[in-house]
Scaffold this active site. Structure first.
Site, short mmCIF file in Angstrom:
data_model
loop_
_atom_site.label_atom_id
_atom_site.label_comp_id
_atom_site.label_asym_id
_atom_site.label_seq_id
_atom_site.Cartn_x
_atom_site.Cartn_y
_atom_site.Cartn_z
N HIS A 193 -3.09 -5.91 2.31
CA HIS A 193 -2.50 -5.67 3.63
C HIS A 193 -2.36 -6.95 4.44
CE1 HIS A 193 -1.86 -1.45 4.43
NE2 HIS A 193 -2.88 -1.17 3.66
N CYS B 257 0.81 -1.22 0.00
CA CYS B 257 0.00 0.00 0.00
C CYS B 257 0.85 1.28 0.00
CB CYS B 257 -0.98 -0.04 1.15
SG CYS B 257 -2.39 1.03 0.91
N ARG C 163 -12.73 5.76 -0.66
CA ARG C 163 -11.65 4.80 -0.44
C ARG C 163 -12.05 3.44 -0.98
NH1 ARG C 163 -7.71 6.75 2.54
NH2 ARG C 163 -6.88 4.71 3.07
#
Ligand code: GLN
EC number: 6.3.5.13
Length: 240
Positions: free
Chosen positions: A191, A93, A127
């Site tokens: 993640h 990320c 997002r």
């Protein structure tokens, strides 16, 4: 055999349990009798980095990314040479964005990147959050990689991607591509816990490090039944 893992900026880039990836790499090496030294590298530290066998860069806030950039900039050539010479790097990320040219945040401000790669990232409002499933381009079995993503930035590039999106958004929510692969450097929006649920990706990084250092061609197998149970459950829960 021994590996030195540089954990880059563990205090500033560690969102959503990214640290678990370093624990996973370490444990999988130790189960095989491979010694691991994990070195946390952060601000105010001046160490060579060239002696690293594997590099991990986690995700962070825009603020964290900005701070890291000002320090890591000095290491651009070192990092670029390491990547060119096949050192395995996993950048997640914010870390992935940092390796590119820049990230333009939600207010339109530039958060500069190292420019090792020619991609850029921009926040486009809203997002991209949720569980993600991709089909990897590394030739790993199983084909799927599962994870979680949460990013405002959309990344655009023509490099080889880490995989094709099956469920989720990936690089930009549009082209169905996720992440980037160049030599043994992997950038991704997946993640933590990425590696614990994807032991095949963890072993890919370990093997690349051992191949580069010792010319090792194969890793001793481990019992990954629990890891793949977690992997399968994620597939089962989120597949279309
Ligand atoms: N700048 C990043 C973004 O696109 C940070 C996200 C992250 O590392 N999770 O939102």
């Amino acid at each position: 055999m021994e590996l030195k893992i540089y954990h880059m900026y563990p205090d500033l880039l560690n969102l959503y349990g990214d640290l678990g990836n370093v624990t996973c790499l370490t444990q999988r090496c130790q189960w095989r009798g491979i010694k691991v030294e994990v070195v946390g590298f952060s601000m105010n530290q001046e160490v060579p980095l060239e002696d690293g066998d594997l590099f991990f860069i986690g995700g962070g806030s825009d603020r964290g990314q900005n701070i890291v950039y000002s320090h890591l900039l000095k290491y651009t050539n070192v990092m670029s040479d390491l990547i060119e010479n096949g050192a395995p790097v996993l950048a997640i990320c914010g870390g992935y964005q940092l390796l590119g040219e820049k990230y333009i945040d939600a207010e339109g401000n530039d958060v500069p990147g190292l420019g090792i790669f020619d991609y850029h990232t921009r926040s486009e409002g809203g997002r991209l959050i949720g569980n993600i499933i991709i089909k990897n381009n590394l030739g790993l079995t199983p084909e799927t990689l599962v994870g979680f993503e949460n990013h405002g930035g959309r990344t655009y590039h023509d490099h080889q991607s880490l995989g094709r999106v099956v469920v989720g958004y990936g690089n930009n929510g549009q082209d169905q591509e996720e992440g980037m692969v160049y030599n043994n450097c992997i950038g991704t929006y997946l993640h933590g816990p990425l590696l614990p649920k994807n032991p095949h990706l963890a072993d890919h990084l370990i093997l690349k490090a051992l191949e580069r250092k010792y010319n090792l061609k194969e890793l001793a197998p481990l019992d990954d039944s629990r890891e793949y149970l977690a992997h399968e459950k994620t597939l089962h829960l989120y597949s279309p």
